[in-house]
Design an enzyme around this catalytic site. Structure first.
Site, PDB file in Angstrom:
ATOM      1  CE1 TYR A 224      -4.170  -1.092  -0.515  1.00 18.68           C
ATOM      2  CE2 TYR A 224      -4.701  -0.777  -2.757  1.00 18.68           C
ATOM      3  CZ  TYR A 224      -5.059  -0.474  -1.447  1.00 18.68           C
ATOM      4  OH  TYR A 224      -5.991   0.180  -0.790  1.00 18.68           O
ATOM      5  CB  CYS A 225      -1.520  -6.902   1.435  1.00 21.57           C
ATOM      6  SG  CYS A 225       0.062  -7.512   0.814  1.00 21.57           S
ATOM      7  CB  ALA A 226       0.637  -4.101   5.119  1.00 19.81           C
TER       8      ALA A 226
ATOM      9  CB  CYS B 294      -0.834  -0.035   1.116  1.00 24.82           C
ATOM     10  SG  CYS B 294      -0.449   0.049   2.987  1.00 24.82           S
TER      11      CYS B 294
END
Length: 191
Positions: A117-119, A47
């Site tokens: 997306y992720c972290a 992200c």
């Protein structure tokens, strides 16, 4: 750094400059601080790599948000699918496999582009992209992992996600292409 996590779409001035594909030009950092192209219509990122500007430049139309960060900014005219899970081995990511794959397929079929997306772009987003390729391109999870790792070498789904992907592959194919050994953070592939 921690304040920046609360605003994942803010542009960070210390990031390397982007080239036309949205990937960074500094090769030592390019796979970590970038949006990586898996297919012309499918991208993966963390992200912190995502900004409204990059979304527009890449013509992203669909986003699978698996960051599980509250109050994230949304880019106008982009469709979102939220996958609310933590990067924890006990989380049930499998319940999101079909919905996320269908969402990405919808982007492709409409002529759009999907970003997952992720972290950090390492575990949750990688698992979703692996399963997408397994479902929609009939790839083994081994081959999907290898293909994604070529463009984003930092991917590393957690062991719980690996177990769920393996179980899914066994259900669909009758066998798995991946074996996990105790104590390993990544699978070992045998030919």
């Amino acid at each position: 750094m921690f304040a920046e996590l609360k605003k994942p779409f803010s542009d960070i001035k210390m990031r390397p400059k982007s080239n036309a594909k949205g990937l960074t030009s500094d090769t030592s950092k390019s796979k970590f601080y970038s949006i990586c192209e898996i297919r012309p219509y499918l991208f993966i990122a963390g992200c912190m790599d995502v900004s409204h500007k990059k979304i527009r430049e890449l013509r992203i139309t669909h986003i699978v948000d698996a960051a599980n960060i509250s109050e994230t900014q949304r880019t106008p005219n982009v469709q979102y699918l939220e996958v609310n899970i933590n990067d924890d081995e006990r989380e049930d990511i499998k319940k999101h496999f079909i919905e996320a794959a269908a969402f990405i397929k919808k982007a492709k079929e409409s002529g759009g582009k999907a970003l997952v997306y992720c972290a950090a772009g390492i575990s949750r987003s990688a698992s979703i992209c692996i399963i997408y390729l397994a479902i929609e391109e009939n790839m083994t999870i081994k081959d999907a992992y290898i293909e994604i790792e070529k463009v984003r070498p930092i991917i590393c789904p957690n062991l719980g996600f690996w177990r769920q992907m393996i179980n899914y592959e066994i259900e669909k194919r009758g066998e798995t292409s991946v074996n996990l050994l105790n104590g390993m953070r990544r699978p070992i592939f045998y030919d």
